[in-house]
Design a protein around this motif. Sequence first.
Motif, PDB file in Angstrom:
ATOM      1  N   LEU A 141      34.298  58.356  36.238  1.00 36.28           N
ATOM      2  CA  LEU A 141      35.900  58.651  36.140  1.00 36.28           C
ATOM      3  C   LEU A 141      35.973  57.877  37.856  1.00 36.28           C
ATOM      4  CD1 LEU A 141      38.548  59.789  35.788  1.00 36.28           C
ATOM      5  CD2 LEU A 141      37.887  62.006  36.527  1.00 36.28           C
ATOM      6  N   ASP A 142      34.884  58.446  38.904  1.00 37.13           N
ATOM      7  CA  ASP A 142      35.648  57.129  40.277  1.00 37.13           C
ATOM      8  C   ASP A 142      35.934  56.283  40.184  1.00 37.13           C
ATOM      9  OD1 ASP A 142      35.556  59.412  41.461  1.00 37.13           O
ATOM     10  OD2 ASP A 142      33.330  59.672  41.975  1.00 37.13           O
ATOM     11  N   ASP A 143      35.090  55.489  39.710  1.00 36.51           N
ATOM     12  CA  ASP A 143      34.950  53.927  38.923  1.00 36.51           C
ATOM     13  C   ASP A 143      37.062  53.784  38.623  1.00 36.51           C
ATOM     14  OD1 ASP A 143      32.384  53.581  39.324  1.00 36.51           O
ATOM     15  OD2 ASP A 143      31.746  53.389  37.179  1.00 36.51           O
ATOM     16  N   LEU A 144      37.067  54.970  37.547  1.00 39.74           N
ATOM     17  CA  LEU A 144      38.552  54.416  37.015  1.00 39.74           C
ATOM     18  C   LEU A 144      39.348  54.638  37.928  1.00 39.74           C
ATOM     19  CD1 LEU A 144      38.312  56.280  33.785  1.00 39.74           C
ATOM     20  CD2 LEU A 144      38.109  54.008  34.258  1.00 39.74           C
ATOM     21  N   ILE A 145      38.936  55.878  39.067  1.00 35.49           N
ATOM     22  CA  ILE A 145      39.350  56.061  40.225  1.00 35.49           C
ATOM     23  C   ILE A 145      40.313  54.844  40.555  1.00 35.49           C
ATOM     24  CG2 ILE A 145      40.876  57.797  41.510  1.00 35.49           C
ATOM     25  CD1 ILE A 145      39.330  59.639  40.635  1.00 35.49           C
ATOM     26  N   ASN A 146      39.240  53.711  41.411  1.00 35.64           N
ATOM     27  CA  ASN A 146      39.570  53.061  42.384  1.00 35.64           C
ATOM     28  C   ASN A 146      39.138  51.489  41.265  1.00 35.64           C
ATOM     29  OD1 ASN A 146      38.532  55.009  44.061  1.00 35.64           O
ATOM     30  ND2 ASN A 146      36.830  55.094  43.798  1.00 35.64           N
ATOM     31  N   ALA A 147      39.978  51.821  40.531  1.00 31.56           N
ATOM     32  CA  ALA A 147      39.991  50.112  39.890  1.00 31.56           C
ATOM     33  C   ALA A 147      41.441  49.313  40.615  1.00 31.56           C
ATOM     34  CB  ALA A 147      40.601  50.990  38.371  1.00 31.56           C
ATOM     35  N   GLY A 148      42.078  49.789  41.096  1.00 29.73           N
ATOM     36  CA  GLY A 148      42.731  48.852  41.919  1.00 29.73           C
ATOM     37  C   GLY A 148      43.616  47.959  40.682  1.00 29.73           C
ATOM     38  N   LYS A 149      43.632  48.791  40.151  1.00 31.40           N
ATOM     39  CA  LYS A 149      45.150  47.984  38.965  1.00 31.40           C
ATOM     40  C   LYS A 149      44.936  49.470  37.910  1.00 31.40           C
ATOM     41  CE  LYS A 149      42.053  45.645  34.888  1.00 31.40           C
ATOM     42  NZ  LYS A 149      41.658  45.446  34.177  1.00 31.40           N
ATOM     43  N   VAL A 150      46.285  48.923  37.390  1.00 33.50           N
ATOM     44  CA  VAL A 150      46.852  49.622  35.923  1.00 33.50           C
ATOM     45  C   VAL A 150      45.768  49.579  34.555  1.00 33.50           C
ATOM     46  CG1 VAL A 150      48.852  50.188  34.627  1.00 33.50           C
ATOM     47  CG2 VAL A 150      49.118  49.867  37.127  1.00 33.50           C
ATOM     48  N   LEU A 151      45.124  50.599  34.203  1.00 28.69           N
ATOM     49  CA  LEU A 151      44.251  50.726  33.273  1.00 28.69           C
ATOM     50  C   LEU A 151      45.323  50.456  32.220  1.00 28.69           C
ATOM     51  CD1 LEU A 151      41.596  52.655  34.616  1.00 28.69           C
ATOM     52  CD2 LEU A 151      41.814  49.722  34.498  1.00 28.69           C
ATOM     53  N   ASN A 152      44.604  50.132  30.936  1.00 24.07           N
ATOM     54  CA  ASN A 152      45.947  50.713  29.823  1.00 24.07           C
ATOM     55  C   ASN A 152      45.091  51.601  28.558  1.00 24.07           C
ATOM     56  OD1 ASN A 152      47.849  48.624  29.581  1.00 24.07           O
ATOM     57  ND2 ASN A 152      46.407  46.939  28.655  1.00 24.07           N
ATOM     58  N   ILE A 153      45.799  52.820  28.493  1.00 27.37           N
ATOM     59  CA  ILE A 153      44.454  53.722  27.849  1.00 27.37           C
ATOM     60  C   ILE A 153      45.427  53.921  26.752  1.00 27.37           C
ATOM     61  CG2 ILE A 153      46.360  56.001  29.406  1.00 27.37           C
ATOM     62  CD1 ILE A 153      43.916  57.680  28.998  1.00 27.37           C
TER      63      ILE A 153
END
Lengths: 340, 501
Positions: free
Chosen positions: A161-173
């Motif tokens: 989950l931390d990787d997703l939080i720190n992705a640094g871009k808008v993620l498509n879900i």
Amino acid sequence: MKKLLLLIFILTLIIVGCAQEPASQPSEEEPAVEAEVEEEEEPAEESSFPERPIEFVASYAPGGGHDTLMRTMLKIIQDEGISDASINVVNKPGGSGAVGMAYVNGHAGDGHYLMAATSSLITTPLTSDVGLTFRDLTPIARLGIDPELLLVNAESDYETLDDLINAGKVLNIGGTSTGGIEHIAAIKLQIIAGVDINYIPYQGDGEVVAALMGNQIDMVFTNPNSAIDYIKSGDFRPIAITTEERVDLMPDIPTFKELGYDIVVNIYRGVMAPGGVSDEVVAYYTNMIEELVATEEWQKDYIERNLIVEGYLPGEEFGEYLEEVYLLYEETLTELGLIK
Amino acid sequence: MEALDNLSIGFVEVMTFYNIMIIFMGSIFGTIVGALPGLGPSAGIALLLPLTFGMPVTTALCLLVGSYMGTMYGGRITAILINTPGDAPAIMTCQDGYPMMTQGKGGLALGISAISSFVGGAFGLIILVFGAPIISKISINFGPPEYFMLMILGLSTITLLAGDKMLKAALMTFFGFAIGIVGSDYVSGYVRFNYHPELIEGIDFVAIIIGLYGIGEVLFNIEKLIHLDLGKPSFKIREFIPSLKELKQITMPTLRGSVIGTMIGILPGAGGTIATFLAYTSEKKASKTPKRFGNGAIEGLAAPEAANNASVPGALIPLITLGIPGSGGTAILLGALIMYGLRPGPLLMVESGTIVWTMIAGLILANVILLISNIMLIPIFINIIKLVQKYLSPIVASLCLLGAYSLNYGMFNIWVVMIFGVIGYGMKKFKYPAGPLILSVVLAPLTENYFRQSLMLAQGKFSIFLLRPISLGILIVILVIAVLSIVNNYRNKAKKRVMAN
């Protein structure tokens, strides 16, 4: 010539008969009906429920979730001898559950109807004026819950989950329709966990899973039933689940709660009776379902087969739970501008 | 040849007397259900599903897939006999099938369509047996932008169907879009025009088809006092078995239809329908005598029928390899598989391979049984119609209303059918084509959804349609078709001018 015409007439009647099959369907399918017909002739006492065959109403066509629930219940009730009442499953598809709800509501005060209830019980009356709400019906029991899983494709670089939080871009879900449970879960993911998301609605679980398989999107929210095989086959990587505690079926998947984010959302599967039924009817169904959920067959054929998390609640508590769920949907849908 | 080994194991399982009888009954049941206006594959499988609970899993699946294939054979019967397609994929069958009927060649039309249905089904099955894993791997690369482009390709066939009535066809297309807007929209979350609970899921396009074609035709015939003269009942084999010359004529159209049907049938939503439209228009385009199309051209009958049946195994590919239903019929099959304790998904072939292969073997057997039984049934169908031709209008009207009732077992769709019956009558009277209307009713919601999903995926950038290779490829195909038709049009007009001078 006359003979031929007669033949045609008979053929037409047969064809017509075939088309009308659904109308007479229940009596044909369930031999139990015939066995019980005699009982009807006995003088019906005031206090003896049921007085005639009970209808299990599924608001979707055969093969759908409602239908599966009602037919599995019926099979176990008959196999285990939980009740000797004659029961038929009746399908009332249409209007995202509205047709079935209206049908059961039309029999207010008559306990011989039991309806499968899922999220559409609350969402359909919220988004469309169907002339009734869940409060018009009598809650009998919640049978289980479907949690939501946050998944990424196993090929992706996101491990936690931390990787997703720190992705640094808008993620498509991805998830199912806008304003549905998966959308609500995604909004919570953004607000509570701070994942930057862009929600893409798909039609049905199958499309959601296919989109993640094809790397069309970064992650999805979906129920365990659609995802478990892909987790087993190593195609998908589970990130977290939206239950209060870890689930027995998937003990390795952490909950959002233990990761420090209070995201607990899920949908329910339950049964409702028409409004205004007597206490006797409620007691009858409550006993029936308490016995049902205690059987091994129920565990094996319904809970395990459909990967449902146990969560039995009797009538009154189910009613309170529905009020909570109603508030959640009303709040979210109002914020999204979908209802006024 | 692992696939062949597995298939032979499946055949061993299927070849019991009980199973063969079950498949036979399922096929016949499917044919009758498919022939009734309004009842299609979904209804056929849904009606049988509750009966299968006591059966062994393989037998139950054989029954369901047998009736699924049967409905595809059945859909053509009413399309040809009374110009009332039972389901959207049968619309193109009316185009040339019904003119053949009115010319007294109904038996031949049924014979030709039965044979091309068989070939289409067989072709699709071959692809299913040998290519399922590869195709499913390719299909997951199709996202909303690719689907959107395919929808546009489907809609572009309207221009070819329209002929010289371009403006009227365009008008009907927009009308279809307007109808398609009604109902809940999962992309935005809104429910549009929900004045009545039955409208929440939109207007059922099958009800629209029954109204436009069935009731519309009846009203038109009554006004014109058209008396069909189909001749006296007869049982001559030559009337429904096509000659060698005719078989030769339909060979290539049938094969082309099969390829299109298998490839496009895999697409979720409207695969089968788009496939029949593409198969028909490509035949018309390829033909040296396109004028015959719409007036009883046997190529125009064979190609869409082959495509229609080829789409059945096509739709099964994503179901058994990924657990994703591609059509209404396979959606109910998915529910059935779960009820039988199977788990449709990537592990289905690994965990329950024998059952799946038995189901495929059952489908192959059903296809053969259906070819034979459908050819045997032709004289009965034709002679029934010939006998009742004087009373045909009331019979068709009542069958249509019955079909409308059976869609949801309520009065609502009967009203829909009657309203669209009047509209269909007006359209026929003033020569507005019905095909473009239905096609856009079916495709409008899908087109709209895929368009918005694409833009959401790209987070607002239109370039997504050009940056993905498959999407770009389909776009180029569409542009080439468009440019070629415009050039052709100018050439024809220039030729006419020269001729006139």
